[in-house]
Design a protein around this motif. Structure first.
Motif, PDB file in Angstrom:
ATOM      1  N   ILE A 156      -8.530   4.207   0.966  1.00  0.00           N
ATOM      2  CA  ILE A 156      -9.872   4.207   0.370  1.00  0.00           C
ATOM      3  C   ILE A 156      -9.802   4.627  -1.097  1.00  0.00           C
ATOM      4  O   ILE A 156     -10.458   4.040  -1.973  1.00  0.00           O
ATOM      5  CB  ILE A 156     -10.800   5.146   1.172  1.00  0.00           C
ATOM      6  CG1 ILE A 156     -10.987   4.599   2.598  1.00  0.00           C
ATOM      7  CG2 ILE A 156     -12.142   5.297   0.472  1.00  0.00           C
ATOM      8  CD1 ILE A 156     -11.736   5.560   3.514  1.00  0.00           C
ATOM      9  N   VAL A 157      -8.992   5.658  -1.384  1.00  0.00           N
ATOM     10  CA  VAL A 157      -8.888   6.162  -2.762  1.00  0.00           C
ATOM     11  C   VAL A 157      -8.349   5.081  -3.687  1.00  0.00           C
ATOM     12  O   VAL A 157      -8.901   4.825  -4.779  1.00  0.00           O
ATOM     13  CB  VAL A 157      -7.992   7.417  -2.811  1.00  0.00           C
ATOM     14  CG1 VAL A 157      -7.657   7.794  -4.264  1.00  0.00           C
ATOM     15  CG2 VAL A 157      -8.676   8.578  -2.106  1.00  0.00           C
ATOM     16  N   PHE A 158      -7.284   4.397  -3.276  1.00  0.00           N
ATOM     17  CA  PHE A 158      -6.680   3.390  -4.167  1.00  0.00           C
ATOM     18  C   PHE A 158      -7.530   2.131  -4.262  1.00  0.00           C
ATOM     19  O   PHE A 158      -7.464   1.418  -5.273  1.00  0.00           O
ATOM     20  CB  PHE A 158      -5.271   3.039  -3.671  1.00  0.00           C
ATOM     21  CG  PHE A 158      -4.255   4.111  -3.994  1.00  0.00           C
ATOM     22  CD1 PHE A 158      -3.891   4.371  -5.314  1.00  0.00           C
ATOM     23  CD2 PHE A 158      -3.680   4.870  -2.995  1.00  0.00           C
ATOM     24  CE1 PHE A 158      -2.959   5.358  -5.620  1.00  0.00           C
ATOM     25  CE2 PHE A 158      -2.752   5.857  -3.283  1.00  0.00           C
ATOM     26  CZ  PHE A 158      -2.392   6.116  -4.599  1.00  0.00           C
ATOM     27  N   ILE A 159      -8.359   1.869  -3.239  1.00  0.00           N
ATOM     28  CA  ILE A 159      -9.317   0.761  -3.367  1.00  0.00           C
ATOM     29  C   ILE A 159     -10.337   1.083  -4.452  1.00  0.00           C
ATOM     30  O   ILE A 159     -10.685   0.243  -5.289  1.00  0.00           O
ATOM     31  CB  ILE A 159     -10.027   0.502  -2.010  1.00  0.00           C
ATOM     32  CG1 ILE A 159      -9.140  -0.331  -1.106  1.00  0.00           C
ATOM     33  CG2 ILE A 159     -11.364  -0.200  -2.201  1.00  0.00           C
ATOM     34  CD1 ILE A 159      -9.007  -1.785  -1.515  1.00  0.00           C
ATOM     35  N   VAL A 160     -10.839   2.339  -4.425  1.00  0.00           N
ATOM     36  CA  VAL A 160     -11.813   2.755  -5.444  1.00  0.00           C
ATOM     37  C   VAL A 160     -11.204   2.703  -6.837  1.00  0.00           C
ATOM     38  O   VAL A 160     -11.862   2.319  -7.814  1.00  0.00           O
ATOM     39  CB  VAL A 160     -12.329   4.182  -5.115  1.00  0.00           C
ATOM     40  CG1 VAL A 160     -13.206   4.704  -6.255  1.00  0.00           C
ATOM     41  CG2 VAL A 160     -13.104   4.176  -3.804  1.00  0.00           C
ATOM     42  N   LEU A 161      -9.898   3.103  -6.947  1.00  0.00           N
ATOM     43  CA  LEU A 161      -9.232   3.103  -8.255  1.00  0.00           C
ATOM     44  C   LEU A 161      -8.793   1.713  -8.702  1.00  0.00           C
ATOM     45  O   LEU A 161      -8.283   1.550  -9.815  1.00  0.00           O
ATOM     46  CB  LEU A 161      -8.008   4.035  -8.212  1.00  0.00           C
ATOM     47  CG  LEU A 161      -8.304   5.524  -7.984  1.00  0.00           C
ATOM     48  CD1 LEU A 161      -7.005   6.316  -7.879  1.00  0.00           C
ATOM     49  CD2 LEU A 161      -9.174   6.069  -9.113  1.00  0.00           C
ATOM     50  N   LEU A 199      -1.122  -0.866  -3.943  1.00  0.00           N
ATOM     51  CA  LEU A 199      -0.915   0.401  -3.257  1.00  0.00           C
ATOM     52  C   LEU A 199      -1.873   0.546  -2.070  1.00  0.00           C
ATOM     53  O   LEU A 199      -1.506   1.072  -1.010  1.00  0.00           O
ATOM     54  CB  LEU A 199      -1.117   1.559  -4.232  1.00  0.00           C
ATOM     55  CG  LEU A 199       0.098   1.924  -5.113  1.00  0.00           C
ATOM     56  CD1 LEU A 199      -0.285   2.999  -6.121  1.00  0.00           C
ATOM     57  CD2 LEU A 199       1.244   2.411  -4.235  1.00  0.00           C
ATOM     58  N   SER A 200      -3.119   0.081  -2.248  1.00  0.00           N
ATOM     59  CA  SER A 200      -4.091   0.176  -1.149  1.00  0.00           C
ATOM     60  C   SER A 200      -3.642  -0.653   0.047  1.00  0.00           C
ATOM     61  O   SER A 200      -3.775  -0.214   1.207  1.00  0.00           O
ATOM     62  CB  SER A 200      -5.472  -0.280  -1.624  1.00  0.00           C
ATOM     63  OG  SER A 200      -5.449  -1.652  -1.973  1.00  0.00           O
TER      64      SER A 200
END
Length: 467
Positions: A373-378, A383-384
């Motif tokens: 979720i974090v890497f999708i937002v970024l 990486l996601s």
């Protein structure tokens, strides 16, 4: 005047001869209306099928094709006209005439009543009947189907949701036969022995089928039910049961192999007054063998074996497996359990799912999901996707481990296995201890256990549960 009269007479006689020749020639060549009215439109095959063209033929002896015309009536719903053809025919006995061929397709199965065909022969109209036919499901689309026939008296009722419920009482014998239809060849025929009951294979039948040829499709087809076997089934405890798990694998008409089971009837066993067993433990009726209730007759032996493993050894083995279940990977618990099993003369048994390891797998799954979720937002797509893959793998391992942990296992210390949760002296199978078993059901002082070798009810004091 005299010459004119002679000419008129000659002309009259010539006309009369032509008229008589026409009449006799018509009678010789055609049929009288009363005979034509009795003609019927016959099906080309005794078997009609959905999803293919099916033909009828009308033969009118002594009529040339140019003399015959046909018209279709209003066809029943689901019947579609495809094509027609008129042609001359000549039978082996020398008679000939006109054959009218008609082809139709049928959407639905069942008996078909066609309205009369409208036929005009030399400008005279007739209404000729179609012979009745029955339409079956196309063999290329139909699968083998099991049929159950009850020989003993049973009460059948229909539930509001359309299911069939069969009512019997505890200990009543149900004799039924299993049949199969819509098949070409039997590949295998097997069954599982139901719990809490006496189940006996009474009789087997051959599997030859008297097939008829479907000329249109070039296949052999039989709609008859072929009996495969007769069984005796006696439920011993009240409750709702499914029909015994009888499975038949057969070749269908499209060449594929299909595995079919018995219809999903519900068998409702109601309590009866009195006990099924006498105080001495003997059955009131001894027409079946209790041993068949928990394993197949060919593999059952009521021979009492000597118990090689003590109950103390079984308790220690259960403790070692419990310790293995509650430790991480890499600990010596599994190694100690394997060494102890070897000292008892066993080969290495099944592995135990480890609670801490499963919990850790769930933790990793949560971490990978959060990272995804974090890497999708970024906006870090690669990486996601990597963490999503790791989360899926962790989920597979964690849920598989959780399922194993939810299943109850134990060590059977040896003793009597019975088909019913009762202490019945006339029905027993003694088995050595040390077996790891799955506990599938618990009732009162009894467990129902399953393993590769045996299954049935045992006193719960004979099973040391793996915590």
């Amino acid at each position: 005047m005299e010459k004119t009269s002679v000419k008129q007479k000659r002309k009259f006689f010539c006309g009369l001869l032509i008229f008589l020749f026409y009449i006799f020639n018509a009678d010789a060549k055609g049929l009288s209306p009363s005979v034509i009215k009795k003609l019927t439109v016959k099906p080309d095959s005794t078997l009609f099928f959905t999803a293919q063209e099916n033909g009828y033929t009308l033969k009118i002896p002594g009529a040339d094709p140019y003399m015959v015309q046909t018209d279709l009536p209003q066809l029943p719903q689901g019947v579609v006209f495809v094509s027609s053809k008129r042609e001359e025919y000549l039978d082996p006995d020398g008679t000939g005439g006109t054959a009218v061929h008609l082809w139709f397709t049928f959407k639905d199965t069942g008996p078909v009543k066609m309205p009369p065909l409208i036929v005009m022969v030399e400008n005279r109209t007739y209404y000729l009947s179609f012979e009745d036919v029955t339409v079956y499901e196309n063999p290329a689309l139909i699968n083998p189907e099991t049929v159950v026939e009850f020989e003993s008296e049973v009460t059948k009722i229909k539930t509001s949701d359309g299911r069939t419920v069969i009512k019997v009482r505890e200990g009543e014998e149900i004799i039924f036969s299993v049949g199969l239809k819509y098949f070409v060849q039997i590949i295998s025929f097997d069954w599982q022995i139901p719990k809490n009951s006496i189940f006996t294979d009474l009789e087997r039948f051959d599997t030859e089928v008297n097939a008829q040829v479907n000329q249109a499709a070039g296949r052999e087809f039989s709609n008859e039910v072929k009996k495969l076997a007769r069984f005796s089934w006696k439920p011993l405890a009240q409750g709702d049961y499914q029909m015994p798990e009888v499975t038949v694998t057969a070749t269908s008409y499209n060449g594929s192999r299909k595995t079919v089971r018995l219809p999903g009837y519900i068998v409702r066993v109601e309590k009866r007054s009195g006990s099924l067993f006498s105080q001495k433990g003997q059955k009131n009726r001894s027409d079946s063998v209790f041993s068949s209730a928990f394993s197949k007759p060919s593999s059952v032996s009521n021979e009492v074996k000597s118990l090689k493993i003590s109950k103390e050894d079984c308790i220690k083995l259960a403790e070692l497996r419990s310790r293995e279940r509650n430790t991480f990977y890499g600990s010596s618990a599994r190694k100690n359990r394997i060494e102890f099993e070897k000292s008892l003369g066993f080969s290495e048994g099944s592995k135990e799912a480890r609670k801490p390891a499963v919990a850790l797998e769930f933790v990793f799954m949560g971490i990978f999901v959060i990272a995804f979720i974090v890497f999708i937002v970024l906006g870090r797509v690669k990486l996601s996707l990597t963490f999503l893959t790791l989360a899926v793998v962790a989920a597979i391992f964690s849920f598989r481990g959780a399922f194993k942990l939810r299943t109850s296992y134990g060590i059977f210390s040896g003793g009597v296995i019975s088909p019913v949760p009762e202490n019945v002296s006339s029905s027993f199978l003694k088995v050595d201890g040390g077996i790891r078993v799955k506990i599938t059901e618990k009732t009162g002082d009894y467990f129902y256990i399953e393993s590769e070798d045996v299954n049935g009810w045992v006193e719960k004091s004979l099973v040391i549960e793996i915590e």
